[in-house]
Motif scaffolding. Structure first.
Motif, PDB file in Angstrom:
ATOM      1  N   THR A  10       0.828  -1.206   0.000  1.00 14.78           N
ATOM      2  CA  THR A  10       0.000   0.000   0.000  1.00 14.78           C
ATOM      3  C   THR A  10       0.863   1.256   0.000  1.00 14.78           C
ATOM      4  O   THR A  10       0.515   2.242  -0.651  1.00 14.78           O
ATOM      5  N   HIS A  42      -2.565  -3.598  -6.934  1.00 16.33           N
ATOM      6  CA  HIS A  42      -2.806  -3.372  -5.514  1.00 16.33           C
ATOM      7  C   HIS A  42      -3.990  -4.193  -5.005  1.00 16.33           C
ATOM      8  O   HIS A  42      -3.869  -4.886  -4.001  1.00 16.33           O
ATOM      9  N   CYS A  43      -5.124  -4.136  -5.700  1.00 13.81           N
ATOM     10  CA  CYS A  43      -6.289  -4.927  -5.259  1.00 13.81           C
ATOM     11  C   CYS A  43      -6.341  -6.292  -5.946  1.00 13.81           C
ATOM     12  O   CYS A  43      -7.124  -7.154  -5.553  1.00 13.81           O
ATOM     13  N   CYS A  80      -7.670   1.973  -3.862  1.00  9.29           N
ATOM     14  CA  CYS A  80      -8.461   0.745  -3.720  1.00  9.29           C
ATOM     15  C   CYS A  80      -7.896  -0.041  -2.544  1.00  9.29           C
ATOM     16  O   CYS A  80      -6.777   0.204  -2.093  1.00  9.29           O
ATOM     17  N   GLU A  81      -8.678  -0.975  -2.061  1.00 12.11           N
ATOM     18  CA  GLU A  81      -8.258  -1.778  -0.915  1.00 12.11           C
ATOM     19  C   GLU A  81      -7.262  -2.840  -1.368  1.00 12.11           C
ATOM     20  O   GLU A  81      -7.460  -3.494  -2.403  1.00 12.11           O
ATOM     21  N   ARG A  82      -6.200  -3.016  -0.627  1.00 12.85           N
ATOM     22  CA  ARG A  82      -5.171  -4.005  -0.967  1.00 12.85           C
ATOM     23  C   ARG A  82      -5.743  -5.419  -0.873  1.00 12.85           C
ATOM     24  O   ARG A  82      -6.525  -5.742   0.023  1.00 12.85           O
ATOM     25  N   TYR A  83      -5.335  -6.263  -1.779  1.00 18.25           N
ATOM     26  CA  TYR A  83      -5.752  -7.659  -1.810  1.00 18.25           C
ATOM     27  C   TYR A  83      -5.424  -8.325  -0.483  1.00 18.25           C
ATOM     28  O   TYR A  83      -4.298  -8.228   0.007  1.00 18.25           O
TER      29      TYR A  83
END
Length: 167
Positions: A10, A42-43, A80-83
């Motif tokens: 992130t 990133h996601c 976006c939210e990290r995987y």
């Protein structure tokens, strides 16, 4: 062995979202997705048609050295939210096959470890490679363009608390 699919950190993504330069010192290009084929690192999802994305040079290695490959990647333009589902094959891995290649503790390619691998066999190939003493982590890369997709690490087994129950 348990493995973990690891997305771009992130802090790296935030640096780019906040206007920072890419691995070549350039500002990322902005583009609008026209559909599948733009995987966000990133996601680890594909960027949907109509969404803005960044195109940039990325080097997923700690320091410069001869094996520190740098190449183009995509990133959602908006944060976006990290995987996080590390044990599950990321949704962006939708091609029929990918290069799966091992790297040593010195961040160098371990020769003979790379192979074009069918997508459904990525996890088992990574487990096989990570069982070797000379391989520290694995990269998943495009089989067509060699673009970096994600990293695979050995996952630590969860530690169980001492319950005090004798068995």
């Amino acid at each position: 062995m348990t493995i973990a699919f690891v997305a771009m950190p992130t802090k790296d993504a935030a640096h780019l979202w906040n206007g920072g330069p890419d691995a070549y010192g350039h500002h990322p290009e902005t583009k609008v997705s026209d559909g599948p084929g733009y995987p966000c690192r990133h996601c680890l999802k594909n960027i949907d048609a109509g969404e803005e994305l960044l195109v940039l040079a990325y080097r997923p290695f700690r320091e410069l050295q001869p094996y520190a490959e740098t190449g183009p990647i995509f990133l959602h333009k908006q944060a976006c939210e990290r995987y996080a589902a590390e044990e599950v094959l990321p949704p962006m891995l939708s091609s029929s096959d990918y290069i799966v290649r091992g790297y040593g503790h010195d961040d160098r390619i371990v020769y003979g470890s790379g192979a074009v691998t069918p997508t459904e066999k990525i996890a088992s190939r990574a487990e096989e490679l990570l069982a070797r003493e000379d391989i520290a982590y694995v990269h998943v890369r495009s089989a067509r363009n060699n673009c970096y997709q994600c990293r695979i690490d050995k996952a630590e087994a969860p530690a169980f608390a001492d319950t005090g129950i004798a068995i």
